[in-house]
Enzyme design. Structure first.
Site: not given
Length: 336
Positions: A144, A216, A285, A316
Site C-alpha cells: 500500500s 470495511r 482492490d 486491499h
C-alpha cells in the site's frame, strides 16, 4: 535483534521545505544481523495507518500477517539479511510526528507539525539506516502506502538500492487522498477542538468510526467471514480491532501522511529506475485497482521487472492475507 521496538535519535533533520526538525526520533524493529560491510540489509516499509511491528507475530494489524514471510529460510530470510522496519516520519508509533512533544512548547506538535513529503519520509529512513551501519539495500518492499516509499527509494538513492517491491500499491497516490480532504473530514467532528484535541483526550470516537469505515472498504469483513461464521462475533472482533487502533493513532498523522503522498507520481520517471522492480496489484482492490496503462509502464522499465495481478477476494487486505501467494514473488525480488 528481536521484535521489540527500539528508538534511535538521528539528530536534527531539514525537510524538503527547508524547515528543520530538531532531534528526530525514529522507532524501528530489526531482525537478523548486519554484515560487516553493511550490504545485506532489507527495508520493509509499512502502510498509511500501521507501524514498525508489521512483521511481528500476533500484531493486530493486517500487515502483521507478513510475519510468516520472516525467518530462517523464508523469503525475508533472517539468516541472510538484516531486515529493518521503521515507523514513518509523521506517523503515530514512536517516530517524531504530530503526537510527539515539540521541544519549543513542551506540548504535542498537533496541527503545528510541518508538512512533509515522501522524500522526507525516505530521507529519515536513509538517515536511520546509515546510522545503523547500512551501506546498501538488497531490497525495499512493502504494501500500500509502503509501496510508494519503495518506489521513491531507488529514485532518491539509486546507488544504494538493488530492488524495490510494491504490493497492492501504485505509481501515484490514491484519488482523493489529500491533507485538505483529511483535515476537513476530521474538522467536522466535535472532538476536533480546532485541531487542539490533545488537551481534550484525543479523538477516539471519530477515529473509531473512520477506522470501521476504512476496514470495511479494505475488505476486512470478507476476511472475518472466513474466520468466524457468527455475524455478531465478526462485528465484535472488527469493533475491537478498530477501537484498539483508534486509541493509539493520532488524527493529525492522517493529515500529515496524506499530504506527504499528494505529490507522489513516478509515472514520468520510470525510465530513471535502475533497481529490479516487483509490482503486485489485486484485482478487486478499491484503493489501487489494476490499470492496463500502469502495467505497461511497469513492464517497460529498463531493469528486470515483474508485474503480477493477484486475483483475490480480499481486496486491499490481500497484501497480508495472501502471504503464501507472495512467497515466490519475494524470492524473485530477493534471489538466493
Amino acid at each position: 535483534m528481536g521484535t521489540d521496538i527500539r528508538t534511535l535519535s538521528i539528530g536534527p533533520y531539514t525537510l524538503a521545505s527547508g524547515l528543520r526538525l530538531p532531534d528526530v526520533q525514529v522507532a524501528y524493529v530489526a531482525h537478523g544481523q548486519l554484515a560487516p560491510d553493511g550490504r545485506n540489509a532489507v527495508l520493509v516499509t509499512h502502510g498509511y495507518t500501521s507501524g514498525p511491528s508489521m512483521l511481528s507475530p500476533s500484531h493486530h494489524t493486517a500487515e502483521g500477517s507478513w510475519a510468516p514471510l520472516l525467518g530462517p529460510g523464508r523469503p525475508l530470510d533472517t539468516d541472510r539479511y538484516f531486515i529493518v522496519c521503521s515507523n514513518m516520519l509523521g506517523s503515530s508509533f514512536g517516530t517524531t510526528g504530530p503526537n510527539t512533544v515539540n521541544p519549543a512548547t513542551g506540548q504535542p506538535w498537533g496541527p503545528d507539525f510541518p508538512a512533509i513529503t515522501l522524500a522526507d519520509i525516505v530521507g529519515v529512513q536513509h538517515r536511520l539506516l546509515t546510522t545503523l551501519g547500512v551501506t546498501h539495500l538488497q531490497a525495499v518492499v512493502g504494501p500500500s502506502y509502503a509501496g510508494c516509499q519503495a518506489r521513491q527509494w531507488p529514485l532518491q538513492y539509486p546507488a544504494m538500492v538493488e530492488a524495490a517491491g510494491a504490493i497492492v500499491s501504485g505509481l501515484t497516490h490514491p484519488p482523493g487522498l489529500s491533507a485538505a480532504a483529511q483535515r476537513a473530514r476530521l474538522a467536522d467532528s466535535p472532538e476536533w477542538h480546532g485541531g487542539r484535541f490533545h488537551a481534550h483526550g484525543g479523538m477516539p470516537e471519530t477515529l473509531f468510526a473512520l477506522r470501521m469505515q476504512t476496514m470495511r472498504q479494505y475488505g476486512l469483513e470478507r476476511l472475518y467471514q472466513d474466520l468466524l461464521p457468527d455475524p455478531a462475533e465478526r462485528q465484535a472482533l472488527l469493533a475491537r480491532q478498530c477501537r484498539d487502533w483508534a486509541s493509539r493513532f493520532d488524527a493529525h498523522s492522517l493529515v500529515v501522511l496524506a499530504g506527504a503522498a499528494e505529490a507522489f507520481d513516478v509515472r514520468h520517471r520510470m525510465d530513471e529506475l535502475r533497481a529490479r522492480l516487483l509490482f503486485v496489484v489485486c484485482t478487486p482492490d478499491p484503493i489501487f485497482p489494476p490499470a492496463p496503462a500502469i502495467g505497461r509502464l511497469v513492464r517497460s522499465a529498463s531493469p528486470p521487472t515483474r508485474h503480477v495481478e493477484l486475483d483475490s477476494p480480499y481486496g486491499h487486505m490481500a497484501s497480508g492475507v495472501e502471504w503464501r501467494r507472495l512467497e515466490a514473488e519475494l524470492r524473485w525480488l530477493l534471489p538466493a
